[in-house]
Design a protein around this motif. Structure first.
Motif, PDB file in Angstrom:
ATOM      1  N   SER A 336       0.843  -1.192   0.000  1.00  0.00           N
ATOM      2  CA  SER A 336       0.000   0.000   0.000  1.00  0.00           C
ATOM      3  C   SER A 336       0.882   1.247   0.000  1.00  0.00           C
ATOM      4  CB  SER A 336      -0.932   0.007   1.216  1.00  0.00           C
ATOM      5  OG  SER A 336      -0.191  -0.101   2.419  1.00  0.00           O
ATOM      6  N   TRP A 337       0.328   2.331  -0.523  1.00  0.00           N
ATOM      7  CA  TRP A 337       1.071   3.585  -0.595  1.00  0.00           C
ATOM      8  C   TRP A 337       0.118   4.754  -0.365  1.00  0.00           C
ATOM      9  CZ3 TRP A 337      -0.760   6.909  -4.284  1.00  0.00           C
ATOM     10  CH2 TRP A 337      -1.500   6.347  -5.326  1.00  0.00           C
ATOM     11  N   GLU A 338       0.691   5.873   0.033  1.00  0.00           N
ATOM     12  CA  GLU A 338      -0.100   7.077   0.277  1.00  0.00           C
ATOM     13  C   GLU A 338       0.759   8.305  -0.040  1.00  0.00           C
ATOM     14  OE1 GLU A 338      -2.405   9.400   3.940  1.00  0.00           O
ATOM     15  OE2 GLU A 338      -1.731   7.317   4.175  1.00  0.00           O
ATOM     16  N   TRP A 339       0.144   9.262  -0.698  1.00  0.00           N
ATOM     17  CA  TRP A 339       0.833  10.522  -1.049  1.00  0.00           C
ATOM     18  C   TRP A 339       0.006  11.674  -0.496  1.00  0.00           C
ATOM     19  CZ3 TRP A 339       0.341  13.377  -6.295  1.00  0.00           C
ATOM     20  CH2 TRP A 339       1.123  14.551  -6.255  1.00  0.00           C
ATOM     21  N   ARG A 340       0.567  12.369   0.496  1.00  0.00           N
ATOM     22  CA  ARG A 340      -0.079  13.556   1.053  1.00  0.00           C
ATOM     23  C   ARG A 340       0.324  14.737   0.168  1.00  0.00           C
ATOM     24  NH1 ARG A 340      -2.327  12.799   5.969  1.00  0.00           N
ATOM     25  NH2 ARG A 340      -1.833  10.843   7.011  1.00  0.00           N
ATOM     26  N   VAL A 341      -0.668  15.244  -0.526  1.00  0.00           N
ATOM     27  CA  VAL A 341      -0.381  16.231  -1.573  1.00  0.00           C
ATOM     28  C   VAL A 341       0.155  17.535  -0.980  1.00  0.00           C
ATOM     29  CG1 VAL A 341      -1.377  17.538  -3.470  1.00  0.00           C
ATOM     30  CG2 VAL A 341      -2.119  15.187  -3.062  1.00  0.00           C
ATOM     31  N   ALA A 385      -3.199   7.218 -16.193  1.00  0.00           N
ATOM     32  CA  ALA A 385      -4.101   6.897 -15.079  1.00  0.00           C
ATOM     33  C   ALA A 385      -3.864   7.835 -13.900  1.00  0.00           C
ATOM     34  CB  ALA A 385      -3.898   5.439 -14.658  1.00  0.00           C
ATOM     35  N   SER A 386      -2.606   8.127 -13.599  1.00  0.00           N
ATOM     36  CA  SER A 386      -2.300   9.028 -12.481  1.00  0.00           C
ATOM     37  C   SER A 386      -2.787  10.442 -12.762  1.00  0.00           C
ATOM     38  CB  SER A 386      -0.794   9.032 -12.222  1.00  0.00           C
ATOM     39  OG  SER A 386      -0.328   7.728 -11.925  1.00  0.00           O
ATOM     40  N   ARG A 387      -2.613  10.898 -13.984  1.00  0.00           N
ATOM     41  CA  ARG A 387      -3.051  12.246 -14.340  1.00  0.00           C
ATOM     42  C   ARG A 387      -4.555  12.387 -14.165  1.00  0.00           C
ATOM     43  NH1 ARG A 387      -5.379  14.042 -18.574  1.00  0.00           N
ATOM     44  NH2 ARG A 387      -4.992  12.086 -19.708  1.00  0.00           N
ATOM     45  N   ARG A 388      -5.321  11.404 -14.636  1.00  0.00           N
ATOM     46  CA  ARG A 388      -6.780  11.474 -14.511  1.00  0.00           C
ATOM     47  C   ARG A 388      -7.203  11.416 -13.042  1.00  0.00           C
ATOM     48  NH1 ARG A 388      -8.778   7.182 -16.226  1.00  0.00           N
ATOM     49  NH2 ARG A 388      -7.028   6.099 -17.197  1.00  0.00           N
ATOM     50  N   CYS A 389      -6.487  10.638 -12.227  1.00  0.00           N
ATOM     51  CA  CYS A 389      -6.812  10.572 -10.795  1.00  0.00           C
ATOM     52  C   CYS A 389      -6.486  11.912 -10.123  1.00  0.00           C
ATOM     53  CB  CYS A 389      -6.037   9.433 -10.142  1.00  0.00           C
ATOM     54  SG  CYS A 389      -6.418   9.200  -8.394  1.00  0.00           S
ATOM     55  N   PHE A 390      -5.377  12.519 -10.497  1.00  0.00           N
ATOM     56  CA  PHE A 390      -4.956  13.776  -9.887  1.00  0.00           C
ATOM     57  C   PHE A 390      -5.873  14.927 -10.297  1.00  0.00           C
ATOM     58  CE2 PHE A 390      -2.454  17.636  -9.512  1.00  0.00           C
ATOM     59  CZ  PHE A 390      -1.871  17.491  -8.257  1.00  0.00           C
ATOM     60  N   GLU A 391      -6.218  14.994 -11.600  1.00  0.00           N
ATOM     61  CA  GLU A 391      -6.983  16.130 -12.105  1.00  0.00           C
ATOM     62  C   GLU A 391      -8.487  15.934 -11.950  1.00  0.00           C
ATOM     63  OE1 GLU A 391      -5.760  16.568 -16.102  1.00  0.00           O
ATOM     64  OE2 GLU A 391      -3.726  17.275 -15.628  1.00  0.00           O
ATOM     65  N   ARG A 392      -8.974  14.727 -12.244  1.00  0.00           N
ATOM     66  CA  ARG A 392     -10.425  14.492 -12.249  1.00  0.00           C
ATOM     67  C   ARG A 392     -10.896  13.664 -11.047  1.00  0.00           C
ATOM     68  NH1 ARG A 392     -10.924  12.364 -18.519  1.00  0.00           N
ATOM     69  NH2 ARG A 392      -9.647  14.006 -19.485  1.00  0.00           N
ATOM     70  N   HIS A 393      -9.951  13.248 -10.209  1.00  0.00           N
ATOM     71  CA  HIS A 393     -10.272  12.418  -9.035  1.00  0.00           C
ATOM     72  C   HIS A 393     -10.894  11.086  -9.443  1.00  0.00           C
ATOM     73  CE1 HIS A 393     -10.680  16.491  -6.746  1.00  0.00           C
ATOM     74  NE2 HIS A 393      -9.444  16.277  -7.175  1.00  0.00           N
ATOM     75  N   ALA A 419      -8.462  11.205  -2.338  1.00  0.00           N
ATOM     76  CA  ALA A 419      -9.197  11.592  -1.131  1.00  0.00           C
ATOM     77  C   ALA A 419      -9.275  13.109  -1.127  1.00  0.00           C
ATOM     78  CB  ALA A 419      -8.480  11.079   0.117  1.00  0.00           C
ATOM     79  N   VAL A 420     -10.497  13.631  -1.197  1.00  0.00           N
ATOM     80  CA  VAL A 420     -10.694  15.070  -1.326  1.00  0.00           C
ATOM     81  C   VAL A 420     -11.199  15.643  -0.007  1.00  0.00           C
ATOM     82  CG1 VAL A 420     -11.126  14.917  -3.797  1.00  0.00           C
ATOM     83  CG2 VAL A 420     -13.041  14.740  -2.189  1.00  0.00           C
ATOM     84  N   GLY A 421     -10.964  16.943   0.183  1.00  0.00           N
ATOM     85  CA  GLY A 421     -11.409  17.630   1.378  1.00  0.00           C
ATOM     86  C   GLY A 421     -12.853  18.076   1.284  1.00  0.00           C
ATOM     87  N   PRO A 422     -13.305  18.809   2.309  1.00  0.00           N
ATOM     88  CA  PRO A 422     -14.722  19.236   2.331  1.00  0.00           C
ATOM     89  C   PRO A 422     -15.080  20.195   1.211  1.00  0.00           C
ATOM     90  CG  PRO A 422     -13.482  20.273   4.116  1.00  0.00           C
ATOM     91  CD  PRO A 422     -12.573  19.247   3.518  1.00  0.00           C
ATOM     92  N   HIS A 423     -14.087  20.868   0.656  1.00  0.00           N
ATOM     93  CA  HIS A 423     -14.352  21.820  -0.419  1.00  0.00           C
ATOM     94  C   HIS A 423     -13.952  21.273  -1.788  1.00  0.00           C
ATOM     95  CE1 HIS A 423     -15.216  24.742   2.700  1.00  0.00           C
ATOM     96  NE2 HIS A 423     -14.014  24.522   3.249  1.00  0.00           N
ATOM     97  N   GLY A 424     -13.729  19.968  -1.861  1.00  0.00           N
ATOM     98  CA  GLY A 424     -13.411  19.352  -3.145  1.00  0.00           C
ATOM     99  C   GLY A 424     -11.955  19.411  -3.525  1.00  0.00           C
ATOM    100  N   GLU A 425     -11.089  19.879  -2.623  1.00  0.00           N
ATOM    101  CA  GLU A 425      -9.667  19.957  -2.953  1.00  0.00           C
ATOM    102  C   GLU A 425      -9.022  18.600  -2.696  1.00  0.00           C
ATOM    103  OE1 GLU A 425     -10.005  20.831   1.419  1.00  0.00           O
ATOM    104  OE2 GLU A 425     -11.110  21.266  -0.439  1.00  0.00           O
ATOM    105  N   LEU A 426      -8.001  18.288  -3.475  1.00  0.00           N
ATOM    106  CA  LEU A 426      -7.290  17.018  -3.353  1.00  0.00           C
ATOM    107  C   LEU A 426      -6.381  17.075  -2.137  1.00  0.00           C
ATOM    108  CD1 LEU A 426      -6.604  14.227  -4.561  1.00  0.00           C
ATOM    109  CD2 LEU A 426      -4.788  15.352  -5.868  1.00  0.00           C
ATOM    110  N   GLU A 427      -6.571  16.146  -1.223  1.00  0.00           N
ATOM    111  CA  GLU A 427      -5.733  16.088  -0.025  1.00  0.00           C
ATOM    112  C   GLU A 427      -4.724  14.947  -0.108  1.00  0.00           C
ATOM    113  OE1 GLU A 427      -8.232  15.766   3.369  1.00  0.00           O
ATOM    114  OE2 GLU A 427      -8.750  17.904   3.392  1.00  0.00           O
TER     115      GLU A 427
END
Length: 951
Positions: A336-341, A385-393, A419-427
């Motif tokens: 498993s992996w995690e990236w805190r933006v 795939a990463s670009r679409r996840c980053f830009e379009r979630h 994983a997005v925040g309450p205002h739709g920002e990528l966290e």
């Protein structure tokens, strides 16, 4: 129920009245100088306690007790009734006020309630009894009006003291009757009560000094150490001692006036009681608070301990879960992996390092480091795939290859989500990486095995099909599609399989299918109907086949392997027909053998008699008809023997083309002119070994049958060729064996035959001609001759499309043998030699004997082989010739010859038989020896005998 309550209440009333009366008498006994000077009135406390304990229903007992107490004190009846009513009203009012404002029975639990009790029950409600009592005494002359207020105050104070001293003691002992002190405290309590009694005696009896205050600390200490119940009890004890001492004029209040002593005594008892119950209430409250605090503290400690234990258990469970998760990741090769933006921090699990083949320490996890490990051909996939996840979630799951530092290429599945925040920002972005190299290799192996299995199934010549439990066709291999005439599975998939089954066999098929679906394998032969309407016989093996996962409760499908057995069925039918023909042949051969003996005798004796008659004699003509009939019968017998393959054959190596050409010349004169007769003879043709006369008969019979089948004209074609029959061709024409054959084909364009007719065409005496137009032995004779010649015959025909007969004779690589010269018809020649005649048929034996003797031979007649051997041994002369039947009871012809040559080595042998070569060979007859076939003419017998004797 009401009656039981009445009895219970009545018991309470009587008990209460008795207690009230006794207490009243005791109170009256403690009066001072005049009857109104009473320090304490105990019944008031009893009445108040009774109402608080039993409720208002206890009032009759109070009224009765008060009335009886006053009535027995010599008061007027009216006064007693009024006083009883006042005392009862006083108790009811006091209890009502206490219940309403001071907590009822629990009045002494709180200091506030104790104050209400003193005011309401001690000083307030007691005014009712004082007022009613003193007023009634004054009205009825028991007291004087000038002393009213003095009497009223004494009454009121006595009742108030009773309420504040006696009532608390009764209530506290009633609500808590058991002593729960340990032994040490019980000893302390005993000592304390003894001290109270001693101090009270000293203060109120022994000493005249004002030392009443000394009792108060003891009451307070009693309340502090043991509570309100013991404090009120101590107060009662002090009150008794104080009253007793004061009455007797001793102690602290002994030297005072009556009024002053009464006031002081009542004040002391009231104050002491109030102090005791108040301190007791405070102490009890404090102790209750301490107990509550201890319980709360214990509960808190328990909760803290439990919570701590729960937290520890949760930590241990989380640790175990984390360990299991790590173990599961290791087993499944999932990292498993995690990236805190925002922080741009990347975290990898231990297994992630293992998946990519890297060490944790020298390597810092990053997106760029990951890309470096991805195979160049797959980088575009993970980048997109990463670009679409980053830009379009958008979540992703991709399969790609990674190259480890040791250059080993592994296949992984990478997943990720945003994983997005309450205002739709990528966290954060998080996901997994799973090594599926082994699984993919296994999957590829399984796929390869499935393809191999599918190839094997498709190559399987038998039909392999899968049918659902409800009878729908699910799958079928290529051979099955070819069997039913389908080009693609879509033509039949999903349709009921019974559509392909012959209507007459569908019930049997459905029953077998249900049994196999229920788990019972089976086997069935039935007919199928192809899509083009062709009907074929098949043989199927049915087995249950589970097509669903193991956790689904479904009925299994049915897998069946089906073979086309149409040819086998036809062969079985041919075999049954062959067995039937063999049986008929055996019967015909047996009859023909015996009939030949009869015909030999009939024909021979007919010739004998004809030789004695002149040709002009009418009897000669009659006998000539007999001989013709015998000859026709002999011909019929030969046909039966030919069908049964038991006629005597004289086989030679011959050229079939020459024979066909010779027969063609004969047939041109017999075949009608409206039939075209054609020859198609192969220029290069192998030779065959057969009896030429028999083959001529075959050709004649075929030609005659063909002509009869073309009454309106047509074409008859005779063709020859040499064929090499391989194994496949032999299987199509059992029981033929592979080899080289000469084929003769006779085909016509006639009316043809139906399948029913073809099934019986070679049976003897079967004919489709009108009565008198045929014997039904033509094709039966052809069949027998071909079979006896070692060949094979097949007939194909369809109505209105002609008939074709194919004959296969084994080819031989030997030169053609010269045809035997036809002997000229000469007169029979006799002789004088000795002939041993062995014949089991009496008529034939006598005929042969007479003919041979007539022509000069010396004949020794024997009825069988044993008889012939016996005659030969007894005969002294020379036996020149043995004429013997081949098949005889006892010794056969061959056995007779073997034994006879031991006695007469130079003897000549002539066999006689009506059986074919295969039968005579079984009896020991060599083909090279002379053979006289039955039935024979007399001249033929004489010529054979003479020819054998001459060499």
């Amino acid at each position: 129920m009401a009656e039981r309550h009445l009895w219970r209440d009545g018991g309470i009333w009587l008990l209460l009245a008795a207690m009230y009366g006794v207490a009243g008498k005791i109170g009256l006994a403690l009066t001072f100088v005049n009857p109104s000077a009473i320090a304490v009135w105990p019944p008031t406390g009893i009445a108040l306690a009774a109402i608080l304990i039993f409720g208002p229903r206890a009032w009759p007992g109070i009224f009765l007790g008060s009335f009886m107490t006053n009535e027995t004190t010599n008061g007027p009846l009216a006064t007693s009734l009024l006083i009883a009513a006042g005392n009862t009203a006083e108790a009811l009012l006091a209890a009502s006020l206490v219940n309403r404002f001071a907590g009822g029975r629990s009045v002494f639990d709180r200091a506030r309630n104790i104050g209400f009790f003193v005011v309401l029950a001690g000083f307030g409600s007691t005014a009712v009894s004082a007022t009613v009592g003193v007023t009634s005494l004054s009205l009825f002359g028991a007291a004087e009006w000038p002393a009213y207020w003095q009497a009223w105050s004494n009454w009121w104070l006595g009742h108030a003291t009773g309420a504040m001293v006696v009532a608390p003691t009764l209530l506290l002992w009633y609500t808590n009757p058991r002593l729960q002190w340990p032994r040490r405290q019980c000893v302390e309590l005993s000592v304390l009560f003894t001290t109270v009694a001693a101090v009270g005696w000293t203060v109120f009896v022994a000493s005249a000094y004002p030392l009443g205050f000394l009792c108060i600390p003891l009451c307070v200490w009693t309340a502090y150490r043991f509570g309100q119940r013991e404090a009120t009890t101590a107060t009662c004890l002090l009150s008794l001692i104080a009253i007793w001492g004061t009455i007797h004029g001793v102690g602290t209040f002994g030297d005072r006036s009556v009024t002053e002593a009464l006031v002081l005594l009542q004040s002391f008892m009231a104050v002491t009681s109030i102090i005791g119950i108040t301190v007791g209430a405070a102490v009890s409250g404090r102790r209750a608070a301490e107990a509550l605090l201890r319980r709360a503290n214990d509960d808190l400690e328990f909760r803290v301990h439990s919570r701590g234990a729960e937290l520890q258990a949760m930590i241990e469970r989380l640790t175990a879960i984390e360990a299991r998760l790590i173990e599961a990741q290791n087993v499944a090769h999932i990292g498993s992996w995690e990236w805190r933006v925002k922080e741009n921090q990347v975290w990898w699990s231990d297994e992630s390092y293992s998946v990519f083949g890297m060490e944790r320490e020298p390597f810092g996890p990053s997106y760029e480091a990951l890309l470096e490990r991805v195979h160049p051909d797959d980088r575009a996939t993970i980048l997109d795939a990463s670009r679409r996840c980053f830009e379009r979630h958008e979540p992703f799951e991709v399969e790609l290859r990674v190259v480890r530092p040791d250059r080993q290429v592994r296949t992984i599945i990478a997943t990720g989500r945003a994983a997005v925040g309450p205002h739709g920002e990528l966290e954060r972005m998080l996901g997994t990486a799973q090594d599926i190299s082994e699984r993919k290799a296994a999957h590829d192996l399984v796929s390869q095995s499935e393809r191999r299995l599918q190839t094997i199934i498709d190559a399987e010549p038998a039909c392999v099909k899968l049918v659902s439990s409800d009878g729908l066709l699910l799958d079928m291999n290529r051979a099955g599609l070819e069997m039913i005439g389908a080009t693609d599975l879509s033509q039949v998939a999903g349709s009921p399989v019974t559509n392909l089954v012959h209507p007459s066999d569908r019930d049997r098929f459905a029953k077998m299918h249900r049994a196999a679906s229920g788990g019972s394998p089976g086997h069935l032969e039935y007919r199928v109907i192809a899509l083009n309407g062709d009907e074929r016989w098949v043989e199927s093996h049915f087995v249950p086949f589970d097509v669903a996962p193991a956790d689904r409760d479904t009925e299994p499908a049915v897998l069946s392997v089906t073979n086309d057995v149409t040819e086998r069925k036809h062969l079985e039918e041919q075999l049954r027909q062959g067995h039937k023909m063999e049986a008929v042949g055996l019967l015909a051969g047996g009859i023909a053998h015996d009939f030949n003996n009869l015909l030999t005798a009939i024909g021979g004796y007919t010739e004998f008699v004809m030789a004695t008659l002149d040709e002009s004699d009418s009897r000669h003509t009659d006998l000539l008809e007999v001989r013709k009939a015998a000859e026709r019968a002999a011909t019929l017998t030969r046909q039966l023997l030919a069908f049964g393959r038991r006629q005597v054959m004289q086989s030679t190596v011959l050229d079939l083309n020459v024979l066909v050409a010779d027969v063609h010349k004969l047939l041109q004169r017999t075949i009608p002119e409206h039939i075209t007769f054609m020859l198609d003879l192969s220029p290069v043709l192998d030779n065959v070994r057969a009896d030429s006369s028999q083959l001529q008969q075959v050709l004649m019979n075929l030609a005659v049958n063909a002509a009869d089948a073309m009454p309106q004209g047509g074409a008859l074609r005779l063709a020859t060729s040499t064929v090499d029959m391989d194994a496949a061709g032999a299987r199509r024409h059992p029981p033929m064996t592979p080899g080289r054959y000469v084929r003769l084909v006779a085909s016509d364009t006639g009316i043809g035959m139906s399948p029913e007719t073809m099934a019986r065409v070679f049976e003897p005496f079967f004919t489709t001609k009108q009565p008198g137009k045929g014997t039904g032995l033509g094709l039966a004779t052809v069949y027998g001759i071909v079979k006896q010649s070692g060949g094979f015959i097949w007939l194909t025909s369809q109505p209105q499309q002609g008939t074709s007969v194919e004959i296969y004779l084994p080819a031989v690589q030997e030169p053609v043998e010269s045809a035997l010269p036809v002997s000229q018809q000469v007169e029979p020649i006799g002789g004088t030699e000795t002939i041993l005649l062995a014949e089991d048929d009496g008529g034939v034996r006598r005929l042969a004997r007479d003919v041979l003797r007539k022509y000069g031979y010396h004949v020794l007649e024997a009825r069988d082989g044993d008889d012939a051997l016996s005659i030969a041994k007894q005969y002294d002369g020379v036996i020149h010739l043995l004429v013997t039947d081949v098949v005889m009871p006892g010794l056969s012809g061959r056995q007779l010859v073997d034994r006879l040559v031991q006695v007469y080595p130079d003897v000549k042998i002539l066999y006689s038989s009506g059986y074919s070569a295969n039968v005579t060979e079984g009896a020991g007859l060599e083909l090279a020896l002379p053979l006289l076939a039955k039935p024979y003419a007399l001249a033929e017998l004489l010529h054979k005998v003479r020819g054998t004797l001459d060499g």
